[in-house]
Design a protein around this motif. Structure first.
Motif, PDB file in Angstrom:
ATOM      1  N   ASP A 265       0.820  -1.210   0.000  1.00 24.40           N
ATOM      2  CA  ASP A 265       0.000   0.000   0.000  1.00 24.40           C
ATOM      3  C   ASP A 265       0.857   1.264   0.000  1.00 24.40           C
ATOM      4  O   ASP A 265       0.623   2.194  -0.770  1.00 24.40           O
ATOM      5  CB  ASP A 265      -0.927  -0.020   1.227  1.00 24.40           C
TER       6      ASP A 265
ATOM      7  N   LYS B 219     -12.442   0.099   4.096  1.00 20.40           N
ATOM      8  CA  LYS B 219     -11.651   1.102   3.370  1.00 20.40           C
ATOM      9  C   LYS B 219     -10.187   0.699   3.241  1.00 20.40           C
ATOM     10  O   LYS B 219      -9.412   1.392   2.575  1.00 20.40           O
ATOM     11  CB  LYS B 219     -11.747   2.449   4.085  1.00 20.40           C
ATOM     12  N   ARG B 220      -9.820  -0.426   3.859  1.00 18.14           N
ATOM     13  CA  ARG B 220      -8.413  -0.850   3.835  1.00 18.14           C
ATOM     14  C   ARG B 220      -8.113  -1.707   2.614  1.00 18.14           C
ATOM     15  O   ARG B 220      -8.925  -2.540   2.207  1.00 18.14           O
ATOM     16  CB  ARG B 220      -8.072  -1.637   5.100  1.00 18.14           C
ATOM     17  N   ARG B 221      -6.972  -1.486   2.031  1.00 22.98           N
ATOM     18  CA  ARG B 221      -6.507  -2.284   0.900  1.00 22.98           C
ATOM     19  C   ARG B 221      -5.541  -3.345   1.432  1.00 22.98           C
ATOM     20  O   ARG B 221      -4.443  -3.033   1.872  1.00 22.98           O
ATOM     21  CB  ARG B 221      -5.810  -1.398  -0.142  1.00 22.98           C
TER      22      ARG B 221
END
Length: 213
Positions: A63, A110-112
């Motif tokens: 990320d 919302k986290r990748r």
């Protein structure tokens, strides 16, 4: 040094042609060879001097790397920097790259979250890794983890069996096999983490002989 008879896609498939790393990077920025470019922020190309004697190959950008456009700048990258220093290697003299140049992830809220590249994605991106190695002509390539090792030496060579060994593919630079530093970040037991970190530094120290002068 063990001779290996078969290689992975970075050493066997056709790759890009460029006069230097800058030209190669400009080509790669427009890459649509697989679907990973569709969701990634940007391509994360390799970084380091064109005179690098050692190339460090990881899996793919995370990320932080995806947002910054630079390899190994997140938590695993900072740990790698510390371990390289302890091993006696100068990262500024190494070329650092990944087997896959775009961030593959799954959304959880919302986290990748990191998602492992598949064989097809590794093979298509070998077009760029193979070209990087052709241009650099390093004295040693360090495979950081299973994805890098697959790209370099194929599916039959395993990290667990060959960790710490330097393997010699014919007509290609030798490959030092070790883990990816992100593995160390996932170990919860403090004593186990310390022992594995020391082992990783010992693996990296085997590259010192290849960084001449």
């Amino acid at each position: 040094m063990t001779i290996v008879p078969k290689f992975g896609p970075a050493f066997t498939l056709e790759n890009a042609e460029a006069k230097g790393l800058d030209q190669l990077k400009r080509q790669a920025e427009h890459c649509t060879r697989c679907d990973l470019h569709k969701n990634a922020t940007q391509l994360v190309f390799g970084e380091g001097p064109p005179t690098a004697e050692i190339v460090l190959v990881g899996e793919q950008p995370g990320d932080r790397e995806d947002l910054a456009g630079k390899p190994f700048v997140g938590p695993a990258g900072r740990l790698l920097d510390q371990c390289l220093k302890e091993a006696g290697l100068d990262r500024s003299r190494c070329y650092v790259t990944n087997a896959v140049k775009h961030f593959k992830f799954e959304l959880r809220g919302k986290r990748r979250m990191h998602s492992k590249p598949n064989a097809g994605e590794i093979q298509r991106c070998a077009w760029w890794l193979g070209a990087e190695l052709d241009i650099l002509q390093p004295k040693l390539v360090v495979a950081l983890g299973a994805t890098a090792l697959y790209s370099l030496l194929g599916p039959k060579v395993k990290v667990t069996a060959e960790r710490g060994h330097v393997l010699q593919p014919a007509n290609h630079p030798p490959v030092l096999v070790t883990i990816h530093p992100s593995y160390l970040l996932r170990i919860r037991d403090e004593e186990d983490a310390r022992a594995n970190r020391e082992h990783f530094v010992q693996d990296l120290a085997k590259a010192v002989a290849f960084q001449v002068g």
